[in-house]
Design a protein around this motif. Structure first.
Motif, PDB file in Angstrom:
ATOM      1  N   PRO A   1       0.825  -1.203   0.000  1.00 40.57           N
ATOM      2  CA  PRO A   1       0.000   0.000   0.000  1.00 40.57           C
ATOM      3  C   PRO A   1       0.858   1.251   0.000  1.00 40.57           C
ATOM      4  O   PRO A   1       1.977   1.238   0.474  1.00 40.57           O
ATOM      5  N   LEU A   2       0.313   2.302  -0.519  1.00 39.89           N
ATOM      6  CA  LEU A   2       1.003   3.587  -0.520  1.00 39.89           C
ATOM      7  C   LEU A   2       0.564   4.413   0.673  1.00 39.89           C
ATOM      8  O   LEU A   2      -0.550   4.253   1.176  1.00 39.89           O
ATOM      9  N   HIS A   3       1.431   5.287   1.109  1.00 39.36           N
ATOM     10  CA  HIS A   3       1.128   6.217   2.181  1.00 39.36           C
ATOM     11  C   HIS A   3       1.247   7.618   1.596  1.00 39.36           C
ATOM     12  O   HIS A   3       2.104   7.869   0.761  1.00 39.36           O
ATOM     13  N   TYR A   4       0.382   8.512   2.029  1.00 37.47           N
ATOM     14  CA  TYR A   4       0.336   9.847   1.460  1.00 37.47           C
ATOM     15  C   TYR A   4       0.469  10.914   2.538  1.00 37.47           C
ATOM     16  O   TYR A   4       0.087  10.699   3.681  1.00 37.47           O
ATOM     17  N   LEU A   5       0.997  12.039   2.139  1.00 36.57           N
ATOM     18  CA  LEU A   5       1.014  13.231   2.975  1.00 36.57           C
ATOM     19  C   LEU A   5       0.241  14.294   2.212  1.00 36.57           C
ATOM     20  O   LEU A   5       0.470  14.492   1.019  1.00 36.57           O
ATOM     21  N   GLU A   6      -0.676  14.940   2.893  1.00 37.11           N
ATOM     22  CA  GLU A   6      -1.463  15.989   2.264  1.00 37.11           C
ATOM     23  C   GLU A   6      -1.321  17.265   3.079  1.00 37.11           C
ATOM     24  O   GLU A   6      -1.465  17.251   4.293  1.00 37.11           O
ATOM     25  N   ILE A   7      -1.017  18.359   2.409  1.00 39.58           N
ATOM     26  CA  ILE A   7      -0.883  19.671   3.040  1.00 39.58           C
ATOM     27  C   ILE A   7      -2.181  20.425   2.803  1.00 39.58           C
ATOM     28  O   ILE A   7      -2.623  20.583   1.661  1.00 39.58           O
ATOM     29  N   LEU A   8      -2.802  20.884   3.886  1.00 36.78           N
ATOM     30  CA  LEU A   8      -4.075  21.588   3.816  1.00 36.78           C
ATOM     31  C   LEU A   8      -3.909  23.019   4.298  1.00 36.78           C
ATOM     32  O   LEU A   8      -3.030  23.316   5.096  1.00 36.78           O
ATOM     33  N   SER A   9      -4.778  23.889   3.827  1.00 37.75           N
ATOM     34  CA  SER A   9      -4.872  25.244   4.381  1.00 37.75           C
ATOM     35  C   SER A   9      -6.346  25.583   4.545  1.00 37.75           C
ATOM     36  O   SER A   9      -7.205  25.045   3.848  1.00 37.75           O
ATOM     37  N   ARG A  10      -6.605  26.462   5.477  1.00 38.73           N
ATOM     38  CA  ARG A  10      -7.993  26.830   5.747  1.00 38.73           C
ATOM     39  C   ARG A  10      -8.336  28.105   4.987  1.00 38.73           C
ATOM     40  O   ARG A  10      -7.677  29.127   5.141  1.00 38.73           O
ATOM     41  N   VAL A  11      -9.387  28.028   4.191  1.00 33.97           N
ATOM     42  CA  VAL A  11      -9.836  29.155   3.382  1.00 33.97           C
ATOM     43  C   VAL A  11     -11.333  29.314   3.587  1.00 33.97           C
ATOM     44  O   VAL A  11     -12.100  28.394   3.303  1.00 33.97           O
ATOM     45  N   ASP A  12     -11.749  30.460   4.110  1.00 41.40           N
ATOM     46  CA  ASP A  12     -13.177  30.743   4.293  1.00 41.40           C
ATOM     47  C   ASP A  12     -13.904  29.628   5.047  1.00 41.40           C
ATOM     48  O   ASP A  12     -14.903  29.094   4.584  1.00 41.40           O
ATOM     49  N   GLN A  13     -13.389  29.234   6.180  1.00 40.64           N
ATOM     50  CA  GLN A  13     -13.994  28.239   7.068  1.00 40.64           C
ATOM     51  C   GLN A  13     -13.991  26.820   6.514  1.00 40.64           C
ATOM     52  O   GLN A  13     -14.616  25.938   7.080  1.00 40.64           O
ATOM     53  N   THR A  14     -13.320  26.565   5.394  1.00 41.00           N
ATOM     54  CA  THR A  14     -13.222  25.203   4.868  1.00 41.00           C
ATOM     55  C   THR A  14     -11.751  24.873   4.597  1.00 41.00           C
ATOM     56  O   THR A  14     -10.946  25.754   4.323  1.00 41.00           O
ATOM     57  N   TRP A  15     -11.426  23.597   4.692  1.00 34.54           N
ATOM     58  CA  TRP A  15     -10.068  23.132   4.420  1.00 34.54           C
ATOM     59  C   TRP A  15      -9.916  22.836   2.938  1.00 34.54           C
ATOM     60  O   TRP A  15     -10.767  22.200   2.331  1.00 34.54           O
ATOM     61  N   LYS A  16      -8.822  23.299   2.354  1.00 31.54           N
ATOM     62  CA  LYS A  16      -8.516  23.071   0.943  1.00 31.54           C
ATOM     63  C   LYS A  16      -7.179  22.346   0.842  1.00 31.54           C
ATOM     64  O   LYS A  16      -6.234  22.671   1.551  1.00 31.54           O
ATOM     65  N   SER A  17      -7.108  21.385  -0.056  1.00 34.10           N
ATOM     66  CA  SER A  17      -5.856  20.678  -0.308  1.00 34.10           C
ATOM     67  C   SER A  17      -4.930  21.576  -1.112  1.00 34.10           C
ATOM     68  O   SER A  17      -5.315  22.136  -2.132  1.00 34.10           O
TER      69      SER A  17
END
Length: 70
Positions: A1-17
């Motif tokens: 299986p693969l493992h992933y890292l995702e960087i998120l930021s918060r924009v207008d009360q929602t999280w965006k990748s």
């Protein structure tokens, strides 16, 4: 299986990748000690390259992975 890292930021009360990538692929030829089922195990964020920008360091399986910010 693969493992992933995702960087998120918060924009207008929602999280965006902002970016995501695979950490390490399994090596079918490696028969040694297996890592934890939860990878990466440790994450460090800090200026490790001395350029004034935060970088990411991951401990995944038996490797330290450095992802410098460009």
């Amino acid at each position: 299986p693969l493992h992933y890292l995702e960087i998120l930021s918060r924009v207008d009360q929602t999280w965006k990748s902002r970016m995501h990538f695979s950490i390490i692929e399994d090596d079918p030829h490696y028969a040694g000690r297996r890592g934890s089922g939860r990878e990466p195990r440790e994450i460090l964020i800090g200026d490790l390259t001395g350029d004034g920008k935060d970088d990411i360091v991951l401990l995944a399986h038996d490797r330290l992975l450095l992802y410098p910010q460009e």
